[in-house]
Design a protein around this motif. Structure first.
Motif, short mmCIF file in Angstrom:
data_model
loop_
_atom_site.label_atom_id
_atom_site.label_comp_id
_atom_site.label_asym_id
_atom_site.label_seq_id
_atom_site.Cartn_x
_atom_site.Cartn_y
_atom_site.Cartn_z
N ASP A 194 0.86 -1.18 0.00
CA ASP A 194 0.00 0.00 0.00
C ASP A 194 0.89 1.23 0.00
N VAL A 195 0.45 2.27 -0.67
CA VAL A 195 1.22 3.50 -0.78
C VAL A 195 0.42 4.64 -0.20
N GLN A 196 1.13 5.51 0.53
CA GLN A 196 0.46 6.66 1.14
C GLN A 196 1.36 7.89 0.99
N GLN A 197 0.77 8.97 0.51
CA GLN A 197 1.47 10.26 0.44
C GLN A 197 1.44 10.84 1.85
N GLU A 198 2.59 11.01 2.48
CA GLU A 198 2.63 11.50 3.86
C GLU A 198 2.81 13.01 3.94
N ALA A 199 3.44 13.58 2.96
CA ALA A 199 3.68 15.02 2.89
C ALA A 199 4.10 15.31 1.45
N PRO A 200 4.15 16.58 1.06
CA PRO A 200 4.62 16.87 -0.30
C PRO A 200 6.03 16.28 -0.50
N GLY A 201 6.16 15.44 -1.51
CA GLY A 201 7.45 14.84 -1.83
C GLY A 201 7.82 13.63 -0.99
N VAL A 202 6.98 13.26 -0.01
CA VAL A 202 7.27 12.13 0.88
C VAL A 202 6.20 11.06 0.69
N VAL A 203 6.64 9.88 0.27
CA VAL A 203 5.72 8.77 0.04
C VAL A 203 6.17 7.59 0.89
N ALA A 204 5.20 6.93 1.52
CA ALA A 204 5.48 5.73 2.30
C ALA A 204 4.88 4.54 1.58
N ILE A 205 5.64 3.47 1.52
CA ILE A 205 5.17 2.23 0.94
C ILE A 205 5.15 1.19 2.06
N HIS A 206 3.97 0.67 2.35
CA HIS A 206 3.76 -0.25 3.47
C HIS A 206 3.65 -1.67 2.92
N CYS A 207 4.49 -2.56 3.41
CA CYS A 207 4.52 -3.95 2.95
C CYS A 207 4.01 -4.87 4.04
N ARG A 208 3.17 -5.83 3.62
CA ARG A 208 2.67 -6.85 4.55
C ARG A 208 2.77 -8.21 3.88
N GLY A 209 3.07 -9.21 4.68
CA GLY A 209 3.12 -10.57 4.16
C GLY A 209 4.55 -11.04 3.97
N GLU A 210 4.79 -11.74 2.86
CA GLU A 210 6.07 -12.38 2.60
C GLU A 210 6.83 -11.65 1.50
N LEU A 211 7.99 -11.12 1.84
CA LEU A 211 8.86 -10.51 0.84
C LEU A 211 10.00 -11.48 0.58
N ASP A 212 9.85 -12.23 -0.51
CA ASP A 212 10.84 -13.23 -0.87
C ASP A 212 10.95 -13.26 -2.40
N LEU A 213 11.63 -14.25 -2.91
CA LEU A 213 11.87 -14.34 -4.35
C LEU A 213 10.58 -14.30 -5.16
N SER A 214 9.52 -14.90 -4.63
CA SER A 214 8.26 -14.97 -5.37
C SER A 214 7.47 -13.65 -5.37
N THR A 215 7.81 -12.71 -4.50
CA THR A 215 7.04 -11.47 -4.41
C THR A 215 7.85 -10.20 -4.65
N CYS A 216 9.16 -10.31 -4.76
CA CYS A 216 9.99 -9.11 -4.91
C CYS A 216 9.64 -8.27 -6.15
N ASP A 217 9.24 -8.94 -7.22
CA ASP A 217 8.88 -8.17 -8.42
C ASP A 217 7.72 -7.22 -8.16
N GLU A 218 6.79 -7.62 -7.30
CA GLU A 218 5.67 -6.74 -6.97
C GLU A 218 6.17 -5.48 -6.26
N LEU A 219 7.11 -5.64 -5.34
CA LEU A 219 7.66 -4.48 -4.64
C LEU A 219 8.47 -3.62 -5.60
N ARG A 220 9.28 -4.24 -6.45
CA ARG A 220 10.06 -3.48 -7.44
C ARG A 220 9.15 -2.63 -8.32
N GLU A 221 8.08 -3.24 -8.80
CA GLU A 221 7.14 -2.52 -9.67
C GLU A 221 6.51 -1.34 -8.94
N ALA A 222 6.11 -1.56 -7.70
CA ALA A 222 5.50 -0.48 -6.91
C ALA A 222 6.48 0.66 -6.68
N ILE A 223 7.71 0.31 -6.34
CA ILE A 223 8.73 1.33 -6.07
C ILE A 223 9.03 2.11 -7.34
#
Length: 144
Positions: A14-43
């Motif tokens: 999930d992504v949240q704009q916290e302030a102008p120019g400041v974005v937080a990306i919140h990750c939940r669950g499993e960050l491993d080889l099978s899910t890293c592409d999802e985080l890369r794409e979001a970032i």
């Protein structure tokens, strides 16, 4: 207000704009080889000209392995190339993994003090976290 960028049974971003120019990306669950592409794409989607600080919140992870470390290293390199400050909010176990691989020293990234996520049921009830509940904040680390 946050935006869900990726959601699988194993991983949510999930992504949240916290302030102008400041974005937080919140990750939940499993960050491993099978899910890293999802985080890369979001970032990569977040890198806009007005982004000055990217906060990666890993307090909601239940699994974090070497593929997750590599994903964070790639994120750090992109942040340097685009002059974006990177802040990482780890859970205690994620912080331990990052310490074991000397991530802070290798990257000079800003790693916030380890924190534990507040379970959704507790946050929704407004009663605050309950300490020492079995299974409440288990994090499994896989080698890889």
């Amino acid at each position: 207000m946050g935006i869900a960028l990726a959601a699988t049974p194993l991983f949510q971003v999930d992504v949240q704009q916290e302030a102008p120019g400041v974005v937080a990306i919140h990750c939940r669950g499993e960050l491993d080889l099978s899910t890293c592409d999802e985080l890369r794409e979001a970032i990569n989607w977040l890198f806009t000209p007005d982004l000055s600080t990217l906060r990666v919140d890993l307090t909601g992870l239940t699994c974090f392995d070497s593929a997750g470390v590599n994903c964070l290293l790639e994120c750090h390199q992109s942040c340097i190339a685009l002059s974006v400050d990177l802040e990482i909010a780890p859970s205690p176990v994620v912080a331990r993994v990052l310490d074991l691989v000397d991530f802070r020293e290798a990257t000079k990234a800003r790693i916030l003090p380890p924190a534990t996520p507040i379970p959704a049921t507790t946050a929704d009830s407004g009663t605050g976290p309950v300490a020492d509940q079995p299974g409440g904040n288990e994090v499994h680390v896989r080698g890889g």
